[in-house]
Scaffold this motif. Structure first.
Motif, PDB file in Angstrom:
ATOM      1  N   VAL A 155      17.376  -2.536  33.301  1.00  0.00           N
ATOM      2  CA  VAL A 155      18.808  -2.757  33.067  1.00  0.00           C
ATOM      3  C   VAL A 155      19.035  -4.150  32.488  1.00  0.00           C
ATOM      4  N   LEU A 156      18.283  -5.127  32.981  1.00  0.00           N
ATOM      5  CA  LEU A 156      18.390  -6.496  32.456  1.00  0.00           C
ATOM      6  C   LEU A 156      18.010  -6.544  30.974  1.00  0.00           C
ATOM      7  N   ILE A 157      16.972  -5.829  30.588  1.00  0.00           N
ATOM      8  CA  ILE A 157      16.561  -5.800  29.179  1.00  0.00           C
ATOM      9  C   ILE A 157      17.642  -5.152  28.318  1.00  0.00           C
ATOM     10  N   VAL A 158      18.212  -4.055  28.795  1.00  0.00           N
ATOM     11  CA  VAL A 158      19.275  -3.384  28.029  1.00  0.00           C
ATOM     12  C   VAL A 158      20.487  -4.296  27.893  1.00  0.00           C
ATOM     13  N   LYS A 159      20.854  -4.983  28.975  1.00  0.00           N
ATOM     14  CA  LYS A 159      21.993  -5.901  28.906  1.00  0.00           C
ATOM     15  C   LYS A 159      21.689  -7.088  28.004  1.00  0.00           C
ATOM     16  N   ALA A 160      20.441  -7.560  27.987  1.00  0.00           N
ATOM     17  CA  ALA A 160      20.077  -8.684  27.112  1.00  0.00           C
ATOM     18  C   ALA A 160      20.190  -8.274  25.644  1.00  0.00           C
ATOM     19  N   VAL A 161      19.730  -7.078  25.309  1.00  0.00           N
ATOM     20  CA  VAL A 161      19.856  -6.589  23.931  1.00  0.00           C
ATOM     21  C   VAL A 161      21.329  -6.436  23.573  1.00  0.00           C
ATOM     22  N   PHE A 205      23.815  -8.191  24.810  1.00  0.00           N
ATOM     23  CA  PHE A 205      24.319  -9.547  24.631  1.00  0.00           C
ATOM     24  C   PHE A 205      23.914 -10.113  23.275  1.00  0.00           C
ATOM     25  N   ILE A 206      22.654  -9.959  22.911  1.00  0.00           N
ATOM     26  CA  ILE A 206      22.154 -10.524  21.656  1.00  0.00           C
ATOM     27  C   ILE A 206      22.838  -9.865  20.461  1.00  0.00           C
ATOM     28  N   LEU A 207      22.978  -8.561  20.491  1.00  0.00           N
ATOM     29  CA  LEU A 207      23.647  -7.877  19.380  1.00  0.00           C
ATOM     30  C   LEU A 207      25.133  -8.253  19.306  1.00  0.00           C
ATOM     31  N   SER A 208      25.761  -8.440  20.444  1.00  0.00           N
ATOM     32  CA  SER A 208      27.162  -8.880  20.445  1.00  0.00           C
ATOM     33  C   SER A 208      27.297 -10.281  19.860  1.00  0.00           C
ATOM     34  N   MET A 209      26.379 -11.164  20.226  1.00  0.00           N
ATOM     35  CA  MET A 209      26.433 -12.527  19.692  1.00  0.00           C
ATOM     36  C   MET A 209      26.103 -12.553  18.197  1.00  0.00           C
ATOM     37  N   TRP A 210      25.202 -11.700  17.772  1.00  0.00           N
ATOM     38  CA  TRP A 210      24.891 -11.622  16.340  1.00  0.00           C
ATOM     39  C   TRP A 210      26.122 -11.145  15.563  1.00  0.00           C
ATOM     40  N   LEU A 211      26.791 -10.118  16.072  1.00  0.00           N
ATOM     41  CA  LEU A 211      27.991  -9.626  15.398  1.00  0.00           C
ATOM     42  C   LEU A 211      29.092 -10.680  15.407  1.00  0.00           C
ATOM     43  N   ALA A 212      29.241 -11.381  16.526  1.00  0.00           N
ATOM     44  CA  ALA A 212      30.245 -12.449  16.588  1.00  0.00           C
ATOM     45  C   ALA A 212      29.910 -13.564  15.607  1.00  0.00           C
ATOM     46  N   TYR A 238      15.205 -19.577  10.624  1.00  0.00           N
ATOM     47  CA  TYR A 238      14.763 -19.387  12.002  1.00  0.00           C
ATOM     48  C   TYR A 238      15.832 -18.739  12.872  1.00  0.00           C
ATOM     49  N   PHE A 239      16.870 -18.237  12.259  1.00  0.00           N
ATOM     50  CA  PHE A 239      18.011 -17.738  13.015  1.00  0.00           C
ATOM     51  C   PHE A 239      17.633 -16.591  13.935  1.00  0.00           C
ATOM     52  N   TYR A 240      16.878 -15.634  13.468  1.00  0.00           N
ATOM     53  CA  TYR A 240      16.574 -14.462  14.286  1.00  0.00           C
ATOM     54  C   TYR A 240      15.624 -14.802  15.433  1.00  0.00           C
ATOM     55  N   TYR A 241      14.740 -15.777  15.239  1.00  0.00           N
ATOM     56  CA  TYR A 241      13.901 -16.223  16.348  1.00  0.00           C
ATOM     57  C   TYR A 241      14.753 -16.895  17.426  1.00  0.00           C
ATOM     58  N   VAL A 242      15.640 -17.771  16.991  1.00  0.00           N
ATOM     59  CA  VAL A 242      16.520 -18.447  17.942  1.00  0.00           C
ATOM     60  C   VAL A 242      17.445 -17.442  18.617  1.00  0.00           C
ATOM     61  N   LEU A 243      17.943 -16.489  17.847  1.00  0.00           N
ATOM     62  CA  LEU A 243      18.858 -15.500  18.397  1.00  0.00           C
ATOM     63  C   LEU A 243      18.180 -14.644  19.453  1.00  0.00           C
ATOM     64  N   TRP A 244      17.007 -14.104  19.162  1.00  0.00           N
ATOM     65  CA  TRP A 244      16.359 -13.186  20.097  1.00  0.00           C
ATOM     66  C   TRP A 244      15.691 -13.904  21.264  1.00  0.00           C
ATOM     67  N   ILE A 245      14.971 -14.984  20.992  1.00  0.00           N
ATOM     68  CA  ILE A 245      14.282 -15.675  22.091  1.00  0.00           C
ATOM     69  C   ILE A 245      15.276 -16.532  22.876  1.00  0.00           C
ATOM     70  N   GLY A 246      16.023 -17.369  22.172  1.00  0.00           N
ATOM     71  CA  GLY A 246      17.003 -18.215  22.844  1.00  0.00           C
ATOM     72  C   GLY A 246      18.110 -17.410  23.494  1.00  0.00           C
ATOM     73  N   GLY A 247      18.552 -16.353  22.830  1.00  0.00           N
ATOM     74  CA  GLY A 247      19.597 -15.507  23.388  1.00  0.00           C
ATOM     75  C   GLY A 247      19.154 -14.810  24.661  1.00  0.00           C
ATOM     76  N   ALA A 248      17.893 -14.374  24.694  1.00  0.00           N
ATOM     77  CA  ALA A 248      17.378 -13.724  25.899  1.00  0.00           C
ATOM     78  C   ALA A 248      17.300 -14.698  27.066  1.00  0.00           C
ATOM     79  N   VAL A 249      16.849 -15.914  26.788  1.00  0.00           N
ATOM     80  CA  VAL A 249      16.748 -16.922  27.856  1.00  0.00           C
ATOM     81  C   VAL A 249      18.142 -17.294  28.361  1.00  0.00           C
ATOM     82  N   VAL A 250      19.068 -17.513  27.442  1.00  0.00           N
ATOM     83  CA  VAL A 250      20.431 -17.861  27.831  1.00  0.00           C
ATOM     84  C   VAL A 250      21.072 -16.713  28.606  1.00  0.00           C
TER      85      VAL A 250
END
Length: 183
Positions: free
Chosen positions: A109-115, A117-124, A147-159
């Protein structure tokens, strides 16, 4: 313990809706208060959830989104993060705690919610920063986009993991505060 009445659920949800709508509206008009307004709206949505009013919280979210949409002069771009993720996240967390009983499902569930979150932030980012604020015309945009997608996926998951843990703890504190209301 007797079950709270429907009128109590309506009143609690209406108060949460009003506070969330005002917070998001102020955040839309005052850019410095944008994140604080969304965070205050998230706390307001947690109030009906503290009494286990899932439908009340969902209607408070929907009402606050519609009211903020009207009060912000139909500016859907500024409301995208709240509508897509932040307003729904406490409701999903409450449903997760209530219905997911097996411990091995919680990381999924955490992985699904992280994805989510990341997709919502990308769209925003695409709607707000690039289209609305014209970040694509700045000099640093090309360097960041390498480097945007690396920061988005790795940094977004950590955040997100830190944010999710903090929201569970904040829900516990809201539950402790609202528990004092006898109904």
């Amino acid at each position: 313990m007797k079950k709270p009445s429907k009128s109590f659920e309506i009143v609690l949800s209406a108060i949460a809706c009003a506070v969330a709508a005002v917070a998001v509206t102020v955040g839309c008009y005052v850019n410095v208060l944008y994140a604080a307004g969304i965070l205050l709206a998230v706390f307001a949505i947690m109030v009906p959830l503290s009494k286990d009013f899932i439908w009340g919280a969902a209607l408070a979210f929907l009402g606050s989104a519609l009211l903020a949409f009207m009060f912000c002069a139909f500016s859907i771009f500024k409301l995208v993060p709240y509508i897509l993720f932040f307003g729904l996240h406490p409701i999903i967390n409450h449903i997760q705690l209530k219905y997911v009983k097996k411990k091995w499902i919680h990381p999924l569930v955490l992985i699904v919610k992280a994805v989510w979150f990341i997709l919502s932030m990308w769209l925003a980012f695409e709607l707000l920063a690039v289209e609305f604020f014209a970040f694509d015309q700045t000099t640093w945009y090309e360097w960041v986009m390498q480097y945007f997608y690396y920061v988005l996926w790795i940094g977004g998951a950590v955040v997100f993991v830190a944010y999710d843990i903090m929201m569970f703890l904040c829900q516990k504190s809201v539950n402790a505060l609202i528990r004092r209301i006898r109904r």
